[in-house]
Scaffold this active site. Structure first.
Site, PDB file in Angstrom:
ATOM      1  N   VAL A 298      42.535  46.067 -11.210  1.00 29.90           N
ATOM      2  CA  VAL A 298      43.269  44.857 -11.579  1.00 29.90           C
ATOM      3  C   VAL A 298      42.329  43.648 -11.645  1.00 29.90           C
ATOM      4  CG1 VAL A 298      45.362  43.588 -11.127  1.00 29.90           C
ATOM      5  CG2 VAL A 298      45.133  45.880 -10.242  1.00 29.90           C
TER       6      VAL A 298
ATOM      7  N   ALA B 153      34.141  44.687  -8.144  1.00 31.89           N
ATOM      8  CA  ALA B 153      35.594  44.652  -7.893  1.00 31.89           C
ATOM      9  C   ALA B 153      36.089  46.083  -7.736  1.00 31.89           C
ATOM     10  CB  ALA B 153      36.304  43.945  -9.049  1.00 31.89           C
TER      11      ALA B 153
ATOM     12  N   GLY C  43      37.865  47.298  -5.093  1.00 31.62           N
ATOM     13  CA  GLY C  43      38.946  47.402  -4.122  1.00 31.62           C
ATOM     14  C   GLY C  43      38.713  46.485  -2.939  1.00 31.62           C
TER      15      GLY C  43
ATOM     16  N   HIS D  55      69.861  36.668 -27.886  1.00 29.74           N
ATOM     17  CA  HIS D  55      69.043  36.892 -29.073  1.00 29.74           C
ATOM     18  C   HIS D  55      68.566  35.558 -29.632  1.00 29.74           C
ATOM     19  CE1 HIS D  55      67.606  38.660 -32.787  1.00 29.74           C
ATOM     20  NE2 HIS D  55      68.245  37.709 -33.454  1.00 29.74           N
TER      21      HIS D  55
HETATM   22  P1  NAD Z   1      41.618  48.192  -7.542  1.00 29.76           P
HETATM   23  O1  NAD Z   1      41.887  49.244  -6.547  1.00 29.76           O
HETATM   24  O2  NAD Z   1      42.712  47.693  -8.406  1.00 29.76           O
HETATM   25  O3  NAD Z   1      40.495  48.700  -8.548  1.00 29.76           O
HETATM   26  C1  NAD Z   1      39.231  49.101  -8.134  1.00 29.76           C
HETATM   27  C2  NAD Z   1      38.627  49.962  -9.235  1.00 29.76           C
HETATM   28  O4  NAD Z   1      37.275  50.176  -8.923  1.00 29.76           O
HETATM   29  C3  NAD Z   1      39.286  51.327  -9.344  1.00 29.76           C
HETATM   30  O5  NAD Z   1      39.585  51.606 -10.687  1.00 29.76           O
HETATM   31  C4  NAD Z   1      38.231  52.263  -8.786  1.00 29.76           C
HETATM   32  O6  NAD Z   1      38.268  53.552  -9.374  1.00 29.76           O
HETATM   33  C5  NAD Z   1      36.965  51.524  -9.160  1.00 29.76           C
HETATM   34  N1  NAD Z   1      35.818  51.867  -8.323  1.00 29.76           N
HETATM   35  C6  NAD Z   1      35.788  52.114  -6.998  1.00 29.76           C
HETATM   36  N2  NAD Z   1      34.520  52.362  -6.589  1.00 29.76           N
HETATM   37  C7  NAD Z   1      33.738  52.249  -7.698  1.00 29.76           C
HETATM   38  C8  NAD Z   1      32.346  52.388  -7.941  1.00 29.76           C
HETATM   39  N3  NAD Z   1      31.511  52.676  -6.943  1.00 29.76           N
HETATM   40  N4  NAD Z   1      31.888  52.221  -9.193  1.00 29.76           N
HETATM   41  C9  NAD Z   1      32.742  51.915 -10.208  1.00 29.76           C
HETATM   42  N5  NAD Z   1      34.074  51.783 -10.035  1.00 29.76           N
HETATM   43  C10 NAD Z   1      34.560  51.944  -8.803  1.00 29.76           C
HETATM   44  O7  NAD Z   1      40.915  47.017  -6.735  1.00 29.76           O
HETATM   45  P2  NAD Z   1      40.547  45.546  -7.176  1.00 29.76           P
HETATM   46  O8  NAD Z   1      40.612  45.395  -8.641  1.00 29.76           O
HETATM   47  O9  NAD Z   1      39.297  45.231  -6.451  1.00 29.76           O
HETATM   48  O10 NAD Z   1      41.722  44.720  -6.528  1.00 29.76           O
HETATM   49  C11 NAD Z   1      41.950  44.747  -5.094  1.00 29.76           C
HETATM   50  C12 NAD Z   1      43.379  44.575  -4.776  1.00 29.76           C
HETATM   51  O11 NAD Z   1      43.827  43.281  -5.131  1.00 29.76           O
HETATM   52  C13 NAD Z   1      44.223  45.570  -5.499  1.00 29.76           C
HETATM   53  O12 NAD Z   1      44.885  46.362  -4.567  1.00 29.76           O
HETATM   54  C14 NAD Z   1      45.209  44.787  -6.282  1.00 29.76           C
HETATM   55  O13 NAD Z   1      46.510  45.249  -6.107  1.00 29.76           O
HETATM   56  C15 NAD Z   1      45.101  43.370  -5.749  1.00 29.76           C
HETATM   57  N6  NAD Z   1      45.174  42.496  -6.916  1.00 29.76           N
HETATM   58  C16 NAD Z   1      46.367  42.363  -7.545  1.00 29.76           C
HETATM   59  C17 NAD Z   1      46.468  41.616  -8.683  1.00 29.76           C
HETATM   60  C18 NAD Z   1      47.779  41.517  -9.384  1.00 29.76           C
HETATM   61  O14 NAD Z   1      48.790  41.838  -8.775  1.00 29.76           O
HETATM   62  N7  NAD Z   1      47.819  41.094 -10.631  1.00 29.76           N
HETATM   63  C19 NAD Z   1      45.363  40.965  -9.194  1.00 29.76           C
HETATM   64  C20 NAD Z   1      44.149  41.130  -8.540  1.00 29.76           C
HETATM   65  C21 NAD Z   1      44.079  41.885  -7.378  1.00 29.76           C
END
Ligand code: NAD
Ligand code: FAD
Length: 475
Positions: free
Chosen positions: A191, A276, A278, A451
């Site tokens: 995200v 980003a 996680g 509508h």
């Molecule tokens: P995320 O879990 O959404 O995505 C992390 C991505 O990084 C995943 O697709 C994962 O496969 C990838 N990844 C992990 N390790 C990796 C690596 N070594 N190399 C390449 N890719 C790798 O986490 P995020 O984007 O960091 O966001 C953190 C949290 O913040 C999330 O849980 C999200 O729900 C929350 N958030 C929510 C919103 C929203 O609600 N719109 C917006 C931003 C953040």
């Protein structure tokens, strides 16, 4: 000031501050401790969401989207702009002002509700005691018969690409860049990666997104995910799936990111990197050695369905416990716990927590994906309605994407709703309501939608599930 309260909340983000306010509304004396530190050393309430997450990211998404639309959409409306440009310093100033008014607003809310704000650090000790260390004062012990832990989360780091705050940034740093990098590397197509990657792409960066998994947005319905991948790629995000980053080297030419994928070893050179991948729960220095609160092997504070920890009268809510790391989930948990403490009914319906990704187009869903329903073995029907068949969407130059309804064949129950398209994050509220009230597909079909509105798309998708759509050929 008294050292005894009815409730002490540690953490003043979207989990902690609503818990404090709700408990105070219910007649309890409440203190809320928070140690958020801004880059200028000041403290402010609101946690990650207000200071460095939801709010600043949406402010920059809005500004960058307006700029993008001015460049790419206005001509279709017959509006000619010559030499559209932007002032990043003004964009950042506007964003910072929104953050400041939001965080100061919490103090106003605390004052109105009679919550005592305690800027500084809190640590849970045994026997319902909290060691409070003010920002610039001596530590002292506070007591309360109920304690709520709402310590939130922090970005996960990648050992092979460590943050340096200059070239390798976390999401907070990525929101604060003072210049648009010519080339931006984003590690993680989650995200944050997609939202912040979109911001900087729209402002002119060449953005490469390296995602370790082979699949794209695996938590989303895959029909939606594939449409998102198509749209985001069209906008210029270079999303490389199955890319495992092995290291970063700073050279004169920039940061060289080395990665491997199914085809071999590669590298890409960029000016800035946003990691980003996680977030993890923040529990360090929160729990005294004899607090008795259990933390799982994944680092989350262990709680039951009503956010009770392993210690009686100590609760934990928000990003520091299981479940999606979302501000609205955090808020509902905070409110639930406050109500339970005050002797009222409190519950969170985790099955109806909506998800929204604020890209363009927006992505939003609630309930099960088609993949999850298929795996459950339950017979299902699907209705899809594209926004290009919506008069309102076409009038808005926003005809890409679709609404999708997944329903059970046996009892017509609504199982999941997925939207990719204009204002999807707003439109999903109707689907959340429908699921929360156990509406059937027929209920949704019989509700009148004004509508021309975007919400007609959901109505038509529900009709399409029974091959009765009016505004699009049924398949
Ligand atoms: P995320 O879990 O959404 O995505 C992390 C991505 O990084 C995943 O697709 C994962 O496969 C990838 N990844 C992990 N390790 C990796 C690596 N070594 N190399 C390449 N890719 C790798 O986490 P995020 O984007 O960091 O966001 C953190 C949290 O913040 C999330 O849980 C999200 O729900 C929350 N958030 C929510 C919103 C929203 O609600 N719109 C917006 C931003 C953040
Ligand atoms: P936090 O917001 O992290 O707040 C915890 C607070 O507790 C912090 O202020 C921290 O300093 C304080 N604290 C921690 N430990 C202690 C201690 N021992 N003593 C005193 N204080 C302490 N979610 C959405 O739903 N929608 C979005 O659009 C969205 N966008 C996001 C964009 C970004 C860039 C990021 C990073 C996150 C986003 N999120 C979004 C996720 C959202 O920010 C979190 O889910 C939410 O902030 C969690 O709230 P929380 O109160 O549990 O934790």
């Amino acid at each position: 000031m008294s050292d005894q309260f009815d409730v002490i909340v540690i953490g003043g983000g979207p989990a902690g501050y609503p818990a404090a306010i709700r408990a105070a509304q219910l007649g309890l004396s409440v203190a809320c401790i928070d140690d958020w530190k801004n880059t200028d050393g000041t403290q402010s309430f609101g946690g990650t969401c207000l200071n460095a997450g939801c709010i600043p990211s949406k402010a920059l998404l809005e500004s960058s989207e307006l700029y993008d639309r001015a460049q790419h959409e206005f001509a279709a409306h017959g509006i000619t702009l010559s030499g559209a440009s932007f002032d990043l310093a003004q964009m950042q100033k506007r964003k910072n002002a929104i953050v400041k008014s939001s965080t100061q607003g919490i103090l106003g809310l605390f004052k109105a509700a009679k919550v005592t704000p305690l800027p500084g650090h809190g640590r849970l000790l045994s026997d319902l005691r909290v060691l409070y260390t003010p920002l610039d004062g001596e530590p002292r012990e506070l007591r309360a018969p109920s304690i709520i832990l709402a310590s939130g989360s922090v970005p996960m780091s990648l050992p092979t690409v460590p943050f340096d705050g200059v070239q390798v940034l976390d999401s907070w740093g990525a929101l604060d860049m003072a210049a648009v990098p010519k080339r931006l590397g984003v590690i993680g197509a989650g995200v944050i990666g997609l939202e912040l990657g979109s911001v900087w792409r729209r402002l002119g960066s060449e953005v490469v997104v390296l995602e370790a998994q082979d699949g794209f947005l695996p938590m989303a319905d895959q029909q939606v995910a594939q449409e998102a991948l198509k749209q985001l790629t069209k906008q210029g995000l270079d999303i490389r799936l199955g890319a495992k980053v092995s290291g970063a080297k700073t050279t004169k030419a920039g940061v060289v990111l080395a990665y491997t994928d199914a085809t071999g070893s590669h590298s890409v050179t960029v000016d800035r990197v946003v990691v980003a991948i996680g977030r993890r729960a923040r529990t360090e220095d929160l729990l005294g050695a004899d607090s008795g609160v259990s933390v799982s092997t994944r680092g989350l504070i262990e709680v039951d369905d009503q956010c009770r920890t392993t210690v009686a009268s100590v609760y934990a809510v928000g990003d520091c416990v299981r479940g999606p790391m979302l501000a609205h989930k955090a808020k509902e948990e905070g409110v639930m716990v406050a109500e339970l403490i005050a002797g009222h009914y409190g519950a969170v319906d985790y099955a109806t927590v909506p998800s929204v990704i604020y890209t363009h187009p927006e992505i939003a869903w609630v309930g099960l994906t088609e993949e999850q329903v298929k795996a459950s073995g339950r017979a299902y029907k699907i209705g899809v309605f594209p926004f290009m068949a919506s008069g309102r969407a076409r009038a808005m130059e926003a005809g890409s994407g679709f609404s999708k309804v997944i329903s059970a064949v046996d009892d017509d129950a609504l199982l999941g709703v997925h939207i990719i398209g204009p204002m999807a994050g707003e439109l999903i509220a109707e689907a959340v309501m429908a699921l929360a009230y156990a509406a059937s597909t027929e209920d949704l079909q019989r509700i009148i939608h004004a509508h021309p509105t975007l919400s007609e798309g959901l109505h038509e998708a529900a009709l399409a599930a029974d091959k009765r759509a009016i505004d699009y050929p049924n398949r």
